[in-house]
Scaffold this active site. Structure first.
Site, PDB file in Angstrom:
ATOM      1  N   ASN C 241      33.044 -48.552 -63.566  1.00  0.00           N
ATOM      2  CA  ASN C 241      32.794 -47.698 -62.415  1.00  0.00           C
ATOM      3  C   ASN C 241      32.114 -48.329 -61.229  1.00  0.00           C
ATOM      4  OD1 ASN C 241      29.937 -47.125 -62.701  1.00  0.00           O
ATOM      5  ND2 ASN C 241      30.509 -46.034 -64.556  1.00  0.00           N
ATOM      6  N   CYS C 242      32.398 -47.685 -60.104  1.00  0.00           N
ATOM      7  CA  CYS C 242      31.871 -48.100 -58.814  1.00  0.00           C
ATOM      8  C   CYS C 242      31.022 -46.958 -58.276  1.00  0.00           C
ATOM      9  CB  CYS C 242      32.992 -48.385 -57.836  1.00  0.00           C
ATOM     10  SG  CYS C 242      34.248 -49.464 -58.486  1.00  0.00           S
ATOM     11  N   VAL C 243      30.181 -46.412 -59.122  1.00  0.00           N
ATOM     12  CA  VAL C 243      29.301 -45.350 -58.656  1.00  0.00           C
ATOM     13  C   VAL C 243      28.024 -46.037 -58.186  1.00  0.00           C
ATOM     14  CG1 VAL C 243      28.035 -44.786 -60.768  1.00  0.00           C
ATOM     15  CG2 VAL C 243      28.745 -42.947 -59.252  1.00  0.00           C
TER      16      VAL C 243
END
Lengths: 78, 349, 426
Positions: C241-243
């Site tokens: 993820n790219c949170v």
């Protein structure tokens, strides 16, 4: 934002996916949406079906705005 | 370095004038430290000096605040104080309110630093914790030594302008302002310790007490929605392509106001989302999925609403401080009222 | 299930003709790694750089961090279902290059990627300023979608970590730690008098680019399920993820899940650590309701008396956290929650998007909105071109003197919600 608008005297309907947050935060008229990345759409449907879905949600929102309430109310989309 | 000039505020009891029967005494000035001031002076050592003490009866202060307060402030001002220390008041209610009132007034009206100390359940704590640094004390004067130990270093930081740490580090009552700190143990270890204590029924302190949310009474229904001017607002970050207002993808510091005149449909390449908290591809392909301009135009044509308000307001509700979004709404709602908007549809992702 | 972790401490990393570990130094042949990564046709180029603690180096935009490990005994391999063939892991022996990490960077994949500073004010906020980092700078092929780009970068990091982990296969570990969880009934027999506790890990699953994978399964498609806690030590859960960088769990943190380790530390003494439950944080309300129902149901079914619940991310997952808190508490089970806060830059705003009265025991990993000024660095691995658009940055936040202002939200691992770090807030 929803409370500030209501506090200023304008009825507001909150269309949102996560209705529990809306309830916690204190919106009064709430209409459940489809999903977080596409609250008023569904990419799995055709464009025509999607628009019909969006119309239903908006019609529910207009109904909510036209309904007198005394407490926080979630208006389910029929 | 010059010594910090302190004025100390205490009540009749700590000045050893008397108990409840002497609570009616009006403000009076004594040179130098009195009573608990001696312990305070010792804690400051060479860095500060208690130049004088203001004594006032608790009943007198609370029953004649409008006369007592200016008189007390004059005494503090005349002494050329850099710092006012009030109390500590422990669990004495009227004394706590007096300490909070004097400390806040010293800050606001004299522009000097002020600090006090109270037990967390003192009514004065609830009233003043957001305005004044209040050292958290025990519920009786038996906690004096402990209170002084925390009070002196925090007071010194206040005067010197050094950064103030979190409430748990400095020993003051939480002010509703969250301050970061580095703990001795990592979060996972603290969580396990808290769980063990909770399981055993032992005391533990949550690091984040749940807030109380305020409520607003619902507005009455719109009488005739088919005649009403309806505005669209969103926290879903829909903006003209290229994000002209540079709304941040997270914790937005601004919102955009966009003209919808002659726009029947939000099309790909012209509108997109600036929101960084969800997969943007759906909204970028068709922004009506977040901000339903297309359907609102149909409603307008079909007479289901009177009209769609010309402007839409959009911000990014992703990690955006509640305070900011409140400020955005407070601002744009003025225009909505001026323009006679009768209802708002707010969409969120 | 019983797993031995054999630790080989690494205190330096150097380029060399042959990749190997000698006297605590990790020697890396960059060409080998490049060849390995370039086997993926979605990657057009890769550079390898090294970053050591204390150096004037900034790595950004950071996508993931992975620890080099190798399975030397027991079924399955590292990252089962994603790189290794799918097979239940978590037993036997695994060797760890402790102190080393693979970091992936390059062209930004999503809005929300991070910064790792190896020195200066930012270094104390990221755990990866203390590791010897082998950094991959990855360029995708033109025309790749964001989702394909994410997959390619994710796999490149995992494969490079496996390549380095392989160097530890024949080494003699300096220390060996053993972790064991028995099947529920046997565990009850052994620790019958101790309170039964569990760990509920909420996995980020808000959608493409906000995803986590469990044995190769996209976590938004799972129903809450049970793991032996040792499974995560062999890479059962990986980050996709790219949170926001501060509170997403990089793969490294999954491998070293601190709650698992801290629970093991007191297991058999203060309680019986029975099981780990994983659940998700989906974007449909029905999913949130179902997953929290199931989570509470599993806690009840396992007979747990206390649980720690960790969140990943913020915003609408705050609701998943509160639903879990409420439903678990309603079963009469005591819960401690671990989260971080978004209280605004001045700390005066509401910290979480949702709240519930049952959440009376919360550990905070700090306010992610706190602003920090990062000094200019001699060397930037990756690019500073994105520091204005990553979550926690803002337009024109790079000053003329080279310093950068960001919220600590932009720093990888700053407010870890599994409590990997020491930051908190009051």
């Amino acid at each position: 934002m929803v409370k500030e608008i209501e506090r200023a005297g304008i009825p507001v309907v909150h269309i949102c996916t996560v209705t529990p947050i809306s309830l916690t935060v204190g919106a009064n008229r709430i209409v459940p949406a489809v999903a977080i990345p596409h609250p008023l759409g569904n990419p799995a449907l055709t464009m025509a079906e999607e628009k019909a879905l969006r119309r239903k949600i908006i019609l529910t929102a207009l109904k909510a705005l036209s309904t007198d309430i005394t407490e926080q109310t979630v208006f389910d989309v029929e | 370095m010059q010594k910090i000039r302190i004025v100390h505020y205490i009540n009749q009891f700590f000045a050893q004038i008397g108990g409840e029967e002497m609570a009616h005494v009006p403000p009076q000035w004594r040179e130098g430290p009195v009573g608990p001031g001696l312990a305070l002076a010792a804690a400051f050592g060479q860095t500060a000096e208690i130049v004088g003490t203001v004594i006032c009866g608790d009943s007198y202060f609370n029953e004649h605040t409008s006369e007592a307060l200016p008189e007390i402030l004059d005494m503090i001002k005349a002494a050329g104080a850099d710092l006012l220390i009030a109390g500590p008041a422990f669990n004495a209610g009227r004394y706590g309110v007096a300490c909070g009132t004097v400390a806040k007034a010293a800050q606001d009206e004299l522009g000097i630093k002020a600090i006090t100390g109270m037990y967390v359940e003192n009514p004065g704590a609830d009233m003043f914790a957001q305005d004044v640094y209040i050292i958290s004390t025990r519920n009786s004067a038996a906690g004096m030594r402990d209170a002084v130990k925390k009070l002196a270093p925090l007071a010194q930081k206040l005067v010197s302008g050094e950064p103030i740490g979190a409430s748990s580090e400095e020993g003051y009552l939480p002010r509703g302002i969250r301050v970061n700190l580095f703990e001795k143990d990592r979060g996972a270890k603290r969580a396990v310790e808290m769980l063990v204590r909770k399981l055993r029924g032992q005391d533990f302190t949550t690091e984040y007490p749940m807030p109380d949310f305020d409520r607003v009474a619902p507005q009455p229904a719109v009488k005739n929605i088919s005649r009403a001017k309806v505005a669209l607002v969103t926290s879903g970050g829909i903006v003209p392509f290229g994000n002209p207002d540079r709304i941040e993808s997270s914790n937005a510091s601004r919102y955009g106001r966009y003209d919808l005149e002659n726009i029947m449909d939000l099309t790909e390449g012209k509108w997109a989302t600036a929101h960084g908290g969800y997969d943007p591809s759906y909204a970028n392909r068709d922004a009506d999925r977040v901000l339903p301009v297309d359907v609102m135009r149909e409603m307008e044509i079909e007479g289901k609403i009177g009209s769609l308000f010309r402007y839409t307001y959009s911000t990014v509700g992703n990690g955006t401080a509640v305070k900011s979004s409140k400020a955005f709404a407070d601002e744009f709602v003025k225009e909505l009222i001026k323009e006679n908007v009768q209802a708002v549809i707010l969409t969120s992702t | 299930m019983r797993l031995e972790l054999g630790f080989i401490p690494i205190h330096d990393v150097q380029f060399a003709d042959t990749s190997r570990v000698e006297d605590g130094v990790l020697y890396v042949n960059a060409e080998d790694i490049k060849a390995l990564v370039l086997k993926d046709e979605h990657i057009s180029s890769v550079e390898v750089e090294l970053a050591r603690p204390g150096e004037s180096v900034r790595i950004t935009p950071v996508k993931d961090v992975v620890e080099p490990r190798v399975k030397v005994d027991g079924p399955g391999g590292m990252f089962p279902g994603t790189v290794s063939r799918v097979k239940t892991v978590g037993q036997g022996r695994t060797h760890v290059l402790k102190g080393a990490a693979v970091v992936t960077t390059g062209k930004i994949v999503g809005f929300q990627e991070g910064i790792i500073d190896m020195s200066g004010a930012g270094a104390q906020y990221t755990p990866f300023s203390k590791t010897q980092n082998v950094v991959l700078i990855l360029r995708p092929q033109d025309g790749l979608s964001a989702h394909e780009h994410e997959v390619a970068v994710r796999l490149a990091g995992l494969k490079a970590a496996m390549y380095l982990g392989e160097l530890a296969r024949e080494l003699v570990p300096e220390t060996i730690e053993t972790y064991e969880t028995l099947p529920l009934l046997e565990g009850l027999k052994q620790h019958g008098d101790l309170p039964r506790v569990g760990y509920v890990q909420m996995l980020q699953s808000q959608g493409l680019l906000h995803d986590t994978y469990v044995y190769g399964v996209d976590a938004k498609k799972i129903l809450p399920t049970i793991l032996y806690p040792t499974e995560v030590m062999d890479g059962a859960i990986i980050s996709g993820n790219c949170v926001s960088a501060c509170d997403k769990n990089p793969t490294y943190v999954h491998q070293n899940n601190p709650i698992v380790h801290e629970l093991y530390a007191r297991h058999g003494k203060d309680f019986n650590f029975c099981a780990m439950i994983i659940t998700n944080e989906n974007v449909y309300l029905a999913d949130k309701v179902r997953s929290s129902d199931w989570t509470a149901k599993l806690c009840e079914f396992l007979g747990l008396e206390g649980v720690i619940v960790s969140e990943e991310g913020f915003g609408n997952p705050d609701t998943d956290l509160m639903m879990n808190s409420r439903k678990i508490s309603e079963k009469g089970i005591k819960a401690v929650l671990l989260t971080d806060e978004y209280a605004g830059r001045d700390g005066s705003s509401q910290s979480l998007a949702d709240a519930h009265v049952s959440a009376d025991a919360v550990v905070s990993a700090g306010n992610a909105n706190q602003v920090i000024t990062l000094p200019g660095m001699d060397r930037v691995i990756g690019s500073e071109a994105y520091v204005g658009i990553i979550a926690g940055g803002w337009d024109k936040n790079k000053m003329e003197d080279g310093t950068i202002m960001v919220e600590i939200q932009a720093i990888t691992g700053a407010t870890s919600e599994v409590g990997f770090g020491y930051l908190s807030a009051r």
